[in-house]
Design a protein around this motif. Structure first.
Motif, PDB file in Angstrom:
ATOM      1  N   UNK A 156     -10.367   6.173   4.886  1.00 54.30           N
ATOM      2  CA  UNK A 156     -10.679   6.215   6.310  1.00 54.30           C
ATOM      3  C   UNK A 156      -9.626   7.033   7.048  1.00 54.30           C
ATOM      4  N   UNK A 157      -8.396   7.031   6.532  1.00 54.45           N
ATOM      5  CA  UNK A 157      -7.394   7.903   7.139  1.00 54.45           C
ATOM      6  C   UNK A 157      -7.725   9.366   6.891  1.00 54.45           C
ATOM      7  N   UNK A 158      -8.232   9.628   5.692  1.00 59.09           N
ATOM      8  CA  UNK A 158      -8.668  10.991   5.407  1.00 59.09           C
ATOM      9  C   UNK A 158      -9.783  11.389   6.374  1.00 59.09           C
ATOM     10  N   UNK A 159     -10.727  10.474   6.551  1.00 64.03           N
ATOM     11  CA  UNK A 159     -11.826  10.751   7.468  1.00 64.03           C
ATOM     12  C   UNK A 159     -11.291  10.968   8.880  1.00 64.03           C
ATOM     13  N   UNK A 186      -0.408  10.697   4.375  1.00 65.47           N
ATOM     14  CA  UNK A 186      -0.420  12.126   4.654  1.00 65.47           C
ATOM     15  C   UNK A 186      -1.460  12.502   5.686  1.00 65.47           C
ATOM     16  N   UNK A 187      -2.700  12.043   5.473  1.00 73.70           N
ATOM     17  CA  UNK A 187      -3.733  12.508   6.388  1.00 73.70           C
ATOM     18  C   UNK A 187      -3.635  11.823   7.753  1.00 73.70           C
ATOM     19  N   UNK A 188      -3.079  10.627   7.771  1.00 71.20           N
ATOM     20  CA  UNK A 188      -2.882   9.956   9.057  1.00 71.20           C
ATOM     21  C   UNK A 188      -1.896  10.771   9.906  1.00 71.20           C
ATOM     22  N   UNK A 189      -0.774  11.129   9.279  1.00 72.01           N
ATOM     23  CA  UNK A 189       0.246  11.894   9.988  1.00 72.01           C
ATOM     24  C   UNK A 189      -0.311  13.249  10.421  1.00 72.01           C
TER      25      UNK A 189
END
Ligand SMILES: Nc1ncnc2c1ncn2[C@@H]1O[C@H](COP(=O)(O)OP(=O)(O)OP(=O)(O)O)[C@@H](O)[C@H]1O
Ligand SMILES: [Mg+2]
Lengths: 281, 248
Positions: A48-51, A102-105
């Motif tokens: 979901x962070x990637x999304x 990573x994707x969240x940041x």
């Protein structure tokens, strides 16, 4: 109270929310059992962070149909994650954590640099925790969600036996001539679809709850794969419906309310499991 | 034509070769026992035979109409997580997956086959029990019943008796040789040389020198002599130390 509920149910947006909520709860609970058992409890969180990251990119690019970016990116990450978990050079949990953080940041960074909105933290907060967006669904959203959910459920039922076999003992399945890679891929894709769907309902941070809680609750009570799957689906649907109704009546945030109900159900199941276990012995 | 023919096979992981130039063939009805020290590559060989991993070089040919989906396998360790909810019936039935192919559900025949194999292994009464709550011996029978659902021809067993007590071990061996008498070809890895010599028709000894032949020939051969003498003469603690040294 019944009257009040009846009045609310007159509104299409409440009905839409209920339909979509129940469908998503059903889908996420189905694969929850597999994911928990494969030690991928947090994949929901990670994906979901990637999304979320993909969504910020889509927002910055000003795409009208954000799904076109979000879905492929999430599917690719899911495939990568579930695959790397097996031939562990980077173990499953570490890979999930890496991608998730990573994707969240990255997403936050992009939002920060490009966003025109003045209420940045509010935006981030609502994408992460799920806003009231489930209450603003359009007919088209409901239609898309219904179609995808039906696809997920049908896929799951058709491949139920294979999913069980591959989850239980991958080596044996491969020796028996099952194309485990294909099923692994299938599971990854379905997981990604579910997560992208669920983001609308509860937001990124609470997706894991929808995947994990029903499965864990059911595993307290039952001891065969089929019983656990059925029980977790029923439980998940029930909790989602209850959570949405409570949140409408009490005016609480939808996502958190559903998760609170799920948690309560888990505690009840634990207690019931202990008591039943005691009786059996 | 043999059931399995192994030609110039080298096995290993990535670049690192564990065993080289194996040549042997297994015929229908054989009972082949693979012996060798810890780490000599027995499990690796078995996984290669099952096509779970690629051979470094060489070929494995199947004959006698053996299809890839018709091999039963009992792994050395089935790492089933402690919390996996699965009933005995579900697990045994999953042995039919190769037979089932792309068909989504098991048919009546396959369900009957699963039941029949549970009865054969004496676990029919446990069929609704949860796998993880069974004893080691019962679990091993469940996995053997599953393997039997997968095959009528060839069964590969990786140390089927490890961790079982002497009584259950003896039962397991007699079950396996009964299966062999019913016409199923057996390839079994075992550390228990006396059992290997008692039940097997052929022995494959792997290690620095490789031997393949009937068990009578094995007893005459050099590796056979050394290995049998060693495993009978040395005492347990020394053997454990020996194992440690060989691992690496
Ligand atoms: N996944 C792996 N990657 C790299 N090397 C491995 C791997 N698994 C095993 N090996 C190496 O291959 C060799 C053979 O291992 P294998 O498991 O086949 O031994 P074995 O004969 O089955 O031993 P045991 O009697 O203990 O079961 C060992 O030296 C081991 O270190
Ligand atoms: Mg081994």
């Amino acid at each position: 109270m019944i009257e009040k509920l009846g009045m609310y149910l007159q509104y299409p947006f409440v009905r839409y929310a209920l339909i979509v909520g129940i469908l998503i709860a059903l889908c996420s609970s189905l694969l929850g059992v597999t994911l928990v058992l494969k030690r991928f409890s947090l994949i929901g969180d990670g994906l979901s962070h990637v999304a979320f990251g993909a969504m910020t990119i889509a927002a910055v690019l000003n795409l009208t149909s954000q799904m076109l970016v979000i879905l492929p990116v999430t599917v690719i990450s899911a495939v990568f994650l579930l695959r790397s978990g097996r031939n562990a050079k980077i173990r499953g949990d570490a890979a999930v954590a890496m991608i998730s953080v990573g994707s969240l940041a990255f997403g936050y960074l992009i939002m920060n640099i490009f966003s025109t909105s003045s209420n940045l933290s509010g935006d981030v907060c609502s994408t992460l925790f799920g806003s009231t967006s489930i209450l603003t669904l359009t007919e088209r959203d409901v239609a898309i969600c219904t179609v995808l959910s039906i696809a997920v459920v049908v896929t799951f039922i058709l491949f139920y036996n294979k999913i069980f076999a591959v989850t239980f003992d991958e080596d044996f399945s491969r020796a028996a001539g099952t194309h485990t890679d294909r099923y692994q891929l299938l599971i990854s894709i379905v997981v990604a679809v579910i997560i992208v769907l669920a983001m609308n309902l509860v937001g990124s941070l609470l997706i894991s709850a929808l995947i994990i809680f029903p499965a864990l609750s059911a595993m307290r009570l039952f001891h065969s794969f089929r019983q656990v799957t059925v029980c977790s689906a029923v439980l998940s649907v029930f909790c989602a419906a209850l959570g949405i109704l409570i949140s409408i009546l009490a005016g609480t945030p939808v996502g958190s309310t559903i998760v609170a109900v799920d948690t309560a159900a888990f505690i009840i199941c634990c207690a019931a499991g202990l008591i039943l276990g005691g009786i059996r012995k | 034509m043999a059931l399995l023919t192994i030609q110039d096979l080298s096995i290993g992981y990535d670049a690192h070769t564990v065993l080289q130039d194996l040549n042997f063939s297994v015929h229908t009805g054989d009972y082949l026992c693979i012996v060798g020290e810890n780490g000599s590559g027995k499990s690796t060989l078995m996984k290669t035979l099952l096509r779970l991993q690629k051979p470094v070089s060489g070929r494995i040919l199947t004959g006698d109409g053996l299809k890839e989906t018709e091999i039963g396998y009992l792994p050395q360790q089935t790492i089933v997580q402690k919390d996996f909810p699965a009933s005995v019936r579900e697990i045994v039935l999953s042995g039919c997956q190769g037979r089932c192919g792309m068909r989504p559900f098991y048919n009546r025949e396959e369900k009957a086959l699963a039941l029949q194999n549970m009865e054969r292994m004496g676990i029919a009464t446990l069929k609704n029990r949860c796998y993880r709550e069974l004893s080691g011996g019962q679990q091993q029978r469940v996995l053997l019943a599953r393997a039997l659902c997968a095959t009528r021809k060839l069964l590969l067993l990786d140390e089927p008796v490890s961790g079982l007590d002497p009584k259950v071990t003896a039962e397991m061996y007699s079950l396996i040789s009964e299966l062999n008498r019913d016409g199923i070809t057996i390839i079994m890895i075992s550390h228990d040389l006396s059992a290997a010599l008692r039940y097997a028709s052929h022995i494959l000894h792997i290690g620095p020198t490789v031997f393949y032949g009937t068990k009578e020939a094995y007893l005459e051969s050099e590796p056979g002599e050394i290995f049998t003498r060693d495993s009978y003469a040395t005492t347990e603690p020394q053997r454990a130390k020996h194992k440690g040294g060989k691992r690496k």
